[in-house]
Design a protein around this motif. Structure first.
Motif, PDB file in Angstrom:
ATOM      1  N   ALA A  49       9.865  22.013   4.352  1.00  0.00           N
ATOM      2  CA  ALA A  49       9.619  21.339   5.638  1.00  0.00           C
ATOM      3  C   ALA A  49      10.936  20.959   6.316  1.00  0.00           C
ATOM      4  N   LEU A  50      11.879  20.426   5.556  1.00  0.00           N
ATOM      5  CA  LEU A  50      13.176  20.050   6.143  1.00  0.00           C
ATOM      6  C   LEU A  50      13.937  21.281   6.640  1.00  0.00           C
ATOM      7  N   ASN A  51      13.945  22.327   5.854  1.00  0.00           N
ATOM      8  CA  ASN A  51      14.648  23.554   6.250  1.00  0.00           C
ATOM      9  C   ASN A  51      14.006  24.165   7.491  1.00  0.00           C
ATOM     10  N   ARG A  52      12.688  24.120   7.554  1.00  0.00           N
ATOM     11  CA  ARG A  52      11.962  24.651   8.713  1.00  0.00           C
ATOM     12  C   ARG A  52      12.228  23.784   9.952  1.00  0.00           C
ATOM     13  N   ASP A  53      12.115  22.476   9.797  1.00  0.00           N
ATOM     14  CA  ASP A  53      12.240  21.576  10.939  1.00  0.00           C
ATOM     15  C   ASP A  53      13.656  21.511  11.502  1.00  0.00           C
ATOM     16  N   TYR A  54      14.658  21.572  10.632  1.00  0.00           N
ATOM     17  CA  TYR A  54      16.039  21.388  11.098  1.00  0.00           C
ATOM     18  C   TYR A  54      16.842  22.675  11.219  1.00  0.00           C
ATOM     19  N   ARG A  55      16.382  23.747  10.564  1.00  0.00           N
ATOM     20  CA  ARG A  55      17.139  24.989  10.636  1.00  0.00           C
ATOM     21  C   ARG A  55      16.287  26.165  11.093  1.00  0.00           C
ATOM     22  N   GLY A  56      14.975  25.952  11.261  1.00  0.00           N
ATOM     23  CA  GLY A  56      14.103  27.022  11.714  1.00  0.00           C
ATOM     24  C   GLY A  56      13.860  28.096  10.672  1.00  0.00           C
ATOM     25  N   LYS A  57      14.074  27.775   9.393  1.00  0.00           N
ATOM     26  CA  LYS A  57      13.885  28.741   8.307  1.00  0.00           C
ATOM     27  C   LYS A  57      12.762  28.232   7.417  1.00  0.00           C
ATOM     28  N   ASN A  58      11.716  29.024   7.293  1.00  0.00           N
ATOM     29  CA  ASN A  58      10.492  28.586   6.640  1.00  0.00           C
ATOM     30  C   ASN A  58      10.494  28.882   5.137  1.00  0.00           C
ATOM     31  N   TYR A  59      11.468  28.340   4.429  1.00  0.00           N
ATOM     32  CA  TYR A  59      11.526  28.411   2.973  1.00  0.00           C
ATOM     33  C   TYR A  59      12.350  27.223   2.476  1.00  0.00           C
ATOM     34  N   ALA A  60      12.133  26.876   1.239  1.00  0.00           N
ATOM     35  CA  ALA A  60      12.924  25.798   0.631  1.00  0.00           C
ATOM     36  C   ALA A  60      14.279  26.374   0.243  1.00  0.00           C
ATOM     37  N   THR A  61      15.337  25.679   0.611  1.00  0.00           N
ATOM     38  CA  THR A  61      16.683  26.090   0.238  1.00  0.00           C
ATOM     39  C   THR A  61      17.232  25.107  -0.791  1.00  0.00           C
ATOM     40  N   ASN A  62      18.325  25.467  -1.431  1.00  0.00           N
ATOM     41  CA  ASN A  62      18.845  24.651  -2.524  1.00  0.00           C
ATOM     42  C   ASN A  62      19.403  23.306  -2.060  1.00  0.00           C
ATOM     43  N   VAL A  63      20.184  23.304  -0.980  1.00  0.00           N
ATOM     44  CA  VAL A  63      20.798  22.056  -0.525  1.00  0.00           C
ATOM     45  C   VAL A  63      20.924  22.065   0.985  1.00  0.00           C
ATOM     46  N   LEU A  64      20.676  20.932   1.576  1.00  0.00           N
ATOM     47  CA  LEU A  64      20.876  20.720   3.009  1.00  0.00           C
ATOM     48  C   LEU A  64      21.772  19.492   3.162  1.00  0.00           C
ATOM     49  N   THR A  65      22.743  19.596   4.032  1.00  0.00           N
ATOM     50  CA  THR A  65      23.615  18.464   4.303  1.00  0.00           C
ATOM     51  C   THR A  65      23.432  18.040   5.751  1.00  0.00           C
ATOM     52  N   LEU A  80      18.732  17.851  -2.070  1.00  0.00           N
ATOM     53  CA  LEU A  80      18.762  18.879  -3.107  1.00  0.00           C
ATOM     54  C   LEU A  80      17.336  19.197  -3.536  1.00  0.00           C
ATOM     55  N   CYS A  81      16.953  20.457  -3.430  1.00  0.00           N
ATOM     56  CA  CYS A  81      15.601  20.889  -3.781  1.00  0.00           C
ATOM     57  C   CYS A  81      15.601  21.328  -5.248  1.00  0.00           C
ATOM     58  N   VAL A  82      15.075  20.490  -6.114  1.00  0.00           N
ATOM     59  CA  VAL A  82      15.163  20.694  -7.554  1.00  0.00           C
ATOM     60  C   VAL A  82      14.497  21.988  -8.017  1.00  0.00           C
ATOM     61  N   PRO A  83      13.294  22.348  -7.553  1.00  0.00           N
ATOM     62  CA  PRO A  83      12.714  23.616  -8.022  1.00  0.00           C
ATOM     63  C   PRO A  83      13.581  24.836  -7.661  1.00  0.00           C
ATOM     64  N   VAL A  84      14.197  24.820  -6.501  1.00  0.00           N
ATOM     65  CA  VAL A  84      15.073  25.930  -6.113  1.00  0.00           C
ATOM     66  C   VAL A  84      16.317  25.934  -6.998  1.00  0.00           C
ATOM     67  N   LEU A  85      16.899  24.761  -7.241  1.00  0.00           N
ATOM     68  CA  LEU A  85      18.078  24.681  -8.106  1.00  0.00           C
ATOM     69  C   LEU A  85      17.775  25.194  -9.508  1.00  0.00           C
ATOM     70  N   ARG A  86      16.626  24.823 -10.051  1.00  0.00           N
ATOM     71  CA  ARG A  86      16.245  25.291 -11.392  1.00  0.00           C
ATOM     72  C   ARG A  86      16.089  26.808 -11.405  1.00  0.00           C
ATOM     73  N   ARG A  87      15.422  27.354 -10.417  1.00  0.00           N
ATOM     74  CA  ARG A  87      15.205  28.803 -10.333  1.00  0.00           C
ATOM     75  C   ARG A  87      16.541  29.545 -10.225  1.00  0.00           C
TER      76      ARG A  87
END
Length: 162
Positions: A49-65, A80-87
């Motif tokens: 949701a944060l990546n989509r709302d602030y960057r227009g990219k509809n997927y979870a990314t590892n880190v947003l600053t 920090l998106c923990v499931p993405v970091l683990r993957r």
């Protein structure tokens, strides 16, 4: 040494994350001036949701600053998106702790104006990350298959990332 005011959110929702003191040490190693940093650990739905709302990219990314100010002090939220970091850590065959340290440092550098949007800037930012991580006793994240930078710096009016 710069003064750090740190808030950590969502840490208790995820098992196996380093202690607050370790997170603070990683941030302090990358901080070039006083700072007020919030580290927020999120799941995939919030990360997307944060990546989509602030960057227009509809997927979870590892880190947003989200950098709100750089002078006289750094003010930023690092998500920090923990499931993405683990993957990613599994895919890169590295310990989660090492990958997390890299992306915390990466986010703090973004909060201070560093970026990887062009080749020259990316090389400088990567060299800075490698140097900071080495001082922390951690390996170069770009060796052996490497890591994608994957982080975004931005406020609601300016968001960048992977």
């Amino acid at each position: 040494m710069p003064e750090l005011r740190l808030s950590v959110q969502g840490h208790s929702r995820f098992k196996g994350l380093p202690a607050r003191a370790t997170l603070a040490r990683w941030i302090a190693a990358a901080l070039q001036r006083d700072g007020e940093i919030t580290l927020r650990f999120v799941g995939a739905a919030e990360g997307r949701a944060l990546n989509r709302d602030y960057r227009g990219k509809n997927y979870a990314t590892n880190v947003l600053t989200f950098d709100y100010a750089q002078v006289p002090a750094v003010h930023a939220d690092i998500v920090l998106c923990v499931p993405v970091l683990r993957r990613e850590a599994r895919a890169q065959r590295k310990p989660l702790r090492d990958h997390l340290a890299h992306l915390v440092v990466h986010g703090v550098l973004h909060a201070q104006g560093h970026d990887h949007d062009r080749a020259g800037r990316a090389s400088r930012m990567e060299a800075c990350e490698v140097s900071i991580l080495a001082r922390l006793g951690l390996p170069d994240p770009y060796r052996e298959g490497g890591a994608e930078p994957g982080a975004g710096a931005g406020t609601p009016r300016r968001a960048r990332g992977s």
